[in-house]
Design a protein around this motif. Structure first.
Motif, short mmCIF file in Angstrom:
data_model
loop_
_atom_site.label_atom_id
_atom_site.label_comp_id
_atom_site.label_asym_id
_atom_site.label_seq_id
_atom_site.Cartn_x
_atom_site.Cartn_y
_atom_site.Cartn_z
N LEU A 61 0.83 -1.20 0.00
CA LEU A 61 0.00 0.00 0.00
C LEU A 61 0.87 1.25 0.00
O LEU A 61 1.91 1.29 0.66
N SER A 62 0.45 2.23 -0.76
CA SER A 62 1.12 3.52 -0.74
C SER A 62 0.39 4.45 0.22
O SER A 62 -0.79 4.24 0.54
N ALA A 63 1.08 5.47 0.67
CA ALA A 63 0.46 6.43 1.59
C ALA A 63 -0.78 7.05 0.96
O ALA A 63 -0.73 7.55 -0.17
N GLY A 64 -1.89 7.01 1.68
CA GLY A 64 -3.13 7.60 1.19
C GLY A 64 -3.90 6.76 0.19
O GLY A 64 -4.97 7.16 -0.27
N GLN A 65 -3.37 5.58 -0.13
CA GLN A 65 -4.06 4.73 -1.12
C GLN A 65 -5.30 4.09 -0.51
O GLN A 65 -5.31 3.72 0.67
N ARG A 66 -6.35 3.97 -1.31
CA ARG A 66 -7.59 3.33 -0.88
C ARG A 66 -7.76 1.99 -1.59
O ARG A 66 -7.36 1.83 -2.73
N LEU A 67 -8.39 1.07 -0.88
CA LEU A 67 -8.76 -0.21 -1.47
C LEU A 67 -10.24 -0.23 -1.76
O LEU A 67 -11.04 0.34 -1.01
N THR A 68 -10.60 -0.92 -2.83
CA THR A 68 -12.00 -1.06 -3.18
C THR A 68 -12.71 -1.93 -2.14
O THR A 68 -12.17 -2.96 -1.70
N ALA A 69 -13.91 -1.53 -1.76
CA ALA A 69 -14.70 -2.32 -0.81
C ALA A 69 -15.10 -3.64 -1.47
O ALA A 69 -15.69 -3.65 -2.55
N VAL A 70 -14.75 -4.75 -0.83
CA VAL A 70 -15.06 -6.07 -1.37
C VAL A 70 -15.33 -7.04 -0.23
O VAL A 70 -14.94 -6.80 0.92
N GLU A 71 -15.97 -8.13 -0.56
CA GLU A 71 -16.10 -9.28 0.33
C GLU A 71 -15.72 -10.51 -0.48
O GLU A 71 -16.38 -10.81 -1.48
N ILE A 72 -14.66 -11.16 -0.07
CA ILE A 72 -14.15 -12.32 -0.81
C ILE A 72 -14.01 -13.50 0.15
O ILE A 72 -13.32 -13.41 1.17
N THR A 73 -14.68 -14.58 -0.19
CA THR A 73 -14.45 -15.85 0.50
C THR A 73 -13.89 -16.80 -0.55
O THR A 73 -14.58 -17.13 -1.52
N ASP A 74 -12.66 -17.22 -0.35
CA ASP A 74 -11.94 -17.92 -1.41
C ASP A 74 -11.26 -19.16 -0.86
O ASP A 74 -10.69 -19.13 0.24
N SER A 75 -11.31 -20.24 -1.61
CA SER A 75 -10.55 -21.44 -1.28
C SER A 75 -10.25 -22.15 -2.59
O SER A 75 -11.00 -22.03 -3.56
N PRO A 76 -9.15 -22.88 -2.67
CA PRO A 76 -8.75 -23.49 -3.94
C PRO A 76 -9.60 -24.68 -4.32
O PRO A 76 -10.01 -25.47 -3.47
N ARG A 77 -9.86 -24.79 -5.62
CA ARG A 77 -10.54 -25.98 -6.13
C ARG A 77 -9.60 -27.18 -6.13
O ARG A 77 -10.03 -28.31 -5.92
N PHE A 78 -8.31 -26.91 -6.38
CA PHE A 78 -7.32 -27.98 -6.45
C PHE A 78 -6.24 -27.75 -5.41
O PHE A 78 -5.71 -26.65 -5.29
N SER A 79 -5.90 -28.80 -4.68
CA SER A 79 -4.86 -28.67 -3.67
C SER A 79 -3.47 -28.61 -4.31
O SER A 79 -2.54 -28.05 -3.73
N TRP A 80 -3.32 -29.20 -5.49
CA TRP A 80 -2.05 -29.20 -6.20
C TRP A 80 -2.19 -28.25 -7.38
O TRP A 80 -2.84 -28.54 -8.36
#
Length: 371
Positions: A61-80
């Motif tokens: 992150l840079s000073a004063g930078q904003r992140l987009t509002a999001v909701e992410i629930t993530d898990s891999p489909r493949f373990s390999w």
């Protein structure tokens, strides 16, 4: 950003995470440290997407930078979700391997499949067989890109000391990546035979390969010294790599009585079976090649060489399905793109095994992986 490891979040599995960014702040939750690490990589990607022009690539992150509002629930489909690097044909120094591991972590790839030996060079120090790095790590010439059978006349050499390997294993682990070493046998072993010709069926006349493709010379399963060599090499490999898997098998075989070499007769299975049994006695599971299609079976057994990956998986064996994407190394930041690199990462991220029934067959889940 509040980072939390919550062992009760079984819904996230071992690698999943839950990221929530709002005007009130940001929270990142996972059930394990590895899942939390993958979530941090997502934050890095989001930060890059909103970074001002000229911001250093990879800076979170840079000073004063904003992140987009999001909701992410993530898990891999493949373990390999493997990435393979062949250092036998072209040696890359440890600093490059560290950079590659950084890129893998950013894109949540794991494991790193490290192709350390082949006809064209042996790249791993084995203390009990010093000629492997003294002789086997060097070749006199490399084929030209435009003419694969014509050499460039330039010597090519290099290998990793055991100290360097231990450092890279530790570097990878800190980024959630497991290194799976590949030690080819009984075929693809000209570099080893050039170092120790007595291990071959002919006993002499071997040189580290200087043209692409594979020769017909292999470790001879009819010699007791061959399995002494295999045991000694694998013992040192296992001491260096804590991975649960070791890739050992190639498609060539040798008839010890005649020295005749072919692609699929029983001799190969006997050799690989003995090597696999040795690995089992020491702990890790062997990863061996299926003849067709391009797949690898984890801890294979007799009778599986000609079965298709889905049939194998439905029989209860884990399978790694190979998608061959030739990647040319780009000297750019992993978060920057150049011509073609964006398409490459898109193809990697959307790749699915060529089987429509994976999601429809509960018994396949957890047994199919990509590489």
């Amino acid at each position: 950003i509040v980072l939390t490891i919550d062992g009760t979040r079984s819904d996230l599995g071992g690698e999943g995470y839950d990221l929530r960014i709002s005007t009130a702040g940001a929270t990142l939750t996972a059930a394990t440290a590895r899942g939390l690490g993958w979530g941090v990589q997502t934050v890095r990607q989001l930060a890059h997407a909103t970074a001002p022009n000229g911001a250093p690539a990879g800076q979170v992150l840079s000073a004063g930078q904003r992140l987009t509002a999001v909701e992410i629930t993530d898990s891999p489909r493949f373990s390999w979700r493997g990435l393979h690097l062949d250092v036998s044909r072209h040696f890359f120094p440890p600093a490059f391997i560290e950079r590659l591991l950084d890129v893998m972590a950013l894109y949540k790839l794991n494991p790193f499949h490290w192709h350390l030996t082949d006809d064209h060079g042996w790249r791993l120090e084995i203390e009990s067989y010093p000629r492997l790095d003294e002789v086997g790590s060097r070749r006199t010439s490399t084929p030209r890109l435009e003419a694969p059978t014509v050499g460039d006349g330039k010597p090519h050499a290099g290998y990793y000391t055991q100290a360097e390997v231990r450092g890279l294993v530790e570097y990878a682990a800190a980024r959630g990546i497991t290194i799976v070493p590949e030690i080819d046998m009984p075929g693809h072993t000209l570099a080893a035979l050039a170092s120790y010709p007595e291990l071959g069926c002919h006993g002499s006349g071997y040189e580290v390969a200087t043209s692409w493709g594979h020769g017909s010379d292999v470790l001879c399963p009819g010699r007791e010294s061959t399995f002494t060599f295999v045991e000694g090499v694998l013992a040192e490999v296992l001491d260096l790599f804590p991975s649960e898997h070791i890739h050992i098998a190639t498609a060539a075989w040798c008839n010890a009585r005649t020295g005749f070499v072919a692609s699929k007769p029983p001799g190969r299975g006997n050799f690989v079976g003995q090597a696999r049994q040795l690995l089992r006695s020491l702990g890790p599971r062997a990863v061996t090649d299926l003849e067709r299609p391009r797949s690898r079976i984890v801890d294979g057994s007799k009778g599986t060489a000609d079965r298709r990956p889905i049939q194998t998986a439905m029989g209860g064996r884990p399978v790694v399905v190979l998608r061959v994407l030739m990647v040319h190394v780009l000297e750019v930041s992993p978060l920057q793109t150049t011509a073609g690199s964006g398409d490459l990462f898109r193809r990697v991220s959307v790749h699915r095994p060529g089987v429509a029934s994976v999601d429809d067959e509960p018994q396949l889940r957890g047994r199919i992986a990509v590489h």
